[in-house]
Write an enzyme that holds these catalytic residues in place. Sequence first.
Site, mmCIF file in Angstrom:
data_model
loop_
_atom_site.group_PDB
_atom_site.id
_atom_site.type_symbol
_atom_site.label_atom_id
_atom_site.label_comp_id
_atom_site.label_asym_id
_atom_site.label_seq_id
_atom_site.Cartn_x
_atom_site.Cartn_y
_atom_site.Cartn_z
ATOM 1 C CB CYS A 156 3.476 -1.484 13.584
ATOM 2 S SG CYS A 156 3.593 -1.278 11.805
ATOM 3 C CB CYS B 177 6.826 -1.749 16.060
ATOM 4 S SG CYS B 177 8.508 -1.266 15.639
ATOM 5 C CD GLU C 232 13.851 -0.091 9.469
ATOM 6 O OE1 GLU C 232 12.921 0.428 10.117
ATOM 7 O OE2 GLU C 232 14.838 0.559 9.076
ATOM 8 C CB CYS D 92 7.620 -5.075 8.712
ATOM 9 S SG CYS D 92 8.930 -4.228 9.618
ATOM 10 C CB SER E 60 10.451 6.463 8.922
ATOM 11 O OG SER E 60 10.185 6.187 10.266
ATOM 12 C CG ASN F 116 -4.415 5.086 13.096
ATOM 13 O OD1 ASN F 116 -5.568 4.772 13.382
ATOM 14 N ND2 ASN F 116 -4.090 5.772 12.033
ATOM 15 C CD GLU G 186 -1.370 -0.429 3.622
ATOM 16 O OE1 GLU G 186 -2.074 -1.457 3.630
ATOM 17 O OE2 GLU G 186 -1.461 0.465 4.464
ATOM 18 C CB CYS H 130 1.606 1.414 9.296
ATOM 19 S SG CYS H 130 3.121 1.847 8.617
HETATM 20 N N1 SAH Z 1 10.083 0.773 9.683
HETATM 21 C C1 SAH Z 1 10.071 2.217 9.708
HETATM 22 C C2 SAH Z 1 8.847 2.787 9.003
HETATM 23 C C3 SAH Z 1 7.594 2.444 9.710
HETATM 24 S S1 SAH Z 1 6.140 3.382 9.514
HETATM 25 C C4 SAH Z 1 10.124 2.699 11.150
HETATM 26 O O1 SAH Z 1 10.007 1.888 12.057
HETATM 27 O O2 SAH Z 1 10.333 3.888 11.371
HETATM 28 C C5 SAH Z 1 6.418 5.010 10.010
HETATM 29 C C6 SAH Z 1 6.087 5.376 11.463
HETATM 30 O O3 SAH Z 1 4.758 5.043 11.831
HETATM 31 C C7 SAH Z 1 7.006 4.693 12.452
HETATM 32 O O4 SAH Z 1 7.442 5.646 13.394
HETATM 33 C C8 SAH Z 1 6.082 3.671 13.087
HETATM 34 O O5 SAH Z 1 6.552 3.280 14.348
HETATM 35 C C9 SAH Z 1 4.776 4.422 13.117
HETATM 36 N N2 SAH Z 1 3.577 3.600 13.264
HETATM 37 C C10 SAH Z 1 3.336 2.351 12.814
HETATM 38 N N3 SAH Z 1 2.116 1.928 13.169
HETATM 39 C C11 SAH Z 1 1.540 2.922 13.845
HETATM 40 C C12 SAH Z 1 0.277 3.102 14.482
HETATM 41 N N4 SAH Z 1 -0.645 2.134 14.478
HETATM 42 N N5 SAH Z 1 0.033 4.283 15.090
HETATM 43 C C13 SAH Z 1 0.978 5.273 15.108
HETATM 44 N N6 SAH Z 1 2.176 5.168 14.531
HETATM 45 C C14 SAH Z 1 2.475 4.004 13.917
#
Ligand code: SAH
Length: 345
Positions: free
Chosen positions: A120, A117, A161, A113, A192, A291, A93, A334
């Site tokens: 996520c 986390c 990532e 991924c 990021s 979120n 997406e 995400c």
């Molecule tokens: N792998 C990268 C990119 C991830 S997405 C990273 O970890 O930075 C970009 C951002 O959105 C990251 O800071 C991630 O931690 C955050 N993110 C992912 N899911 C989320 C959610 N449900 N609510 C808020 N932030 C979120």
Amino acid sequence: MEKKDIASYSFEELKMEMERIGEKAFRAKQIYEWLHKKLVDDFSEMSNLSKTLREKLDAEYEIRKVEMVTRQISKMDGTNKFLFCLNDGNMVESVLMKYKHGNSVCISSQVGCRMGCRFCASTLDGLERNLTPSEMLRQIYQIQKISGERVSNIVIMGTGEPLDNYDNFLKFIHMISDEHGLNISQRNITASTCGIVPNIRRLAEEKLQITLALSLHGSNQEKRKSLMPVANKYHLPEVLEACDYYFEKTGRRITFEYSLVHGVNDTKEDAAELIEILKSRNCHLNLIPVNPIKERDYQKPDKKSAENFKNKLEKNGINVTIRREMGSDIDGACGQLRRKSMQGV
Ligand code: SAH
């Protein structure tokens, strides 16, 4: 034999490839521009090449498709969310966000991924595979073609990532900012990362002008570890040192991202610790009210306490914003859209 992914060759590589098949080097420029500037889908559209050459290309190479499956448009803010299907049936997406200063596209860097986390959605089923440079590029090309809007900013903040797919990611950055392609300024690109220390240091050496966003989410090692398994491997102090190194080498200020999770990392003590970490650093802090995803019980703080959190930091001289929530009516977070489609709901 599987055909070669021609749109993943950098300009220099394409020149060598054309020489290898006995073509003149200037053909590489023409073909690169068809692929990365005029954004064609098929060799037959490359009208300044002879039919023989087009057929020769078609026999050995392919322009891998990234096909739109769905497009959702937010009624709230015009954000577009796209679900794309790749060659092998995998889905990714991407999001188009329209701002006053221009159009920004958020792309995915992997299918799934493996970082884990806790909050996520992209990581719930683990990593399927890396995206190739052309698959990252084509998310942007398709959005530009479908929407008719020129893309000026890119964020690599979708699923995946980027620093876990280092070589393809790096090539993508070079290709999207190449003057023979869309020529998007590296200063308008943000990547990021969850904090893969050796690759942050490697990236610092590449002499790029992109902004690095570091997902912090916890103000001390223990808290960060409870939200982000990657923190078991790379501890907070070394992550921060790597960020300092990136700033030192590139002169680009780090953006720290902090997803606010109610009762988990949004207390007074968290704000105080965060201030200690950030006050001596030339950086920007982006607060993202989490979120919620249905698989986990994390909630966002209410508006007022998020504002309070922000104000505390601001009073202490931290450069901070609360990220405006976009597209929350269209599975903006995400990995939510891809997941829904995989589950057939
Ligand atoms: N792998 C990268 C990119 C991830 S997405 C990273 O970890 O930075 C970009 C951002 O959105 C990251 O800071 C991630 O931690 C955050 N993110 C992912 N899911 C989320 C959610 N449900 N609510 C808020 N932030 C979120």
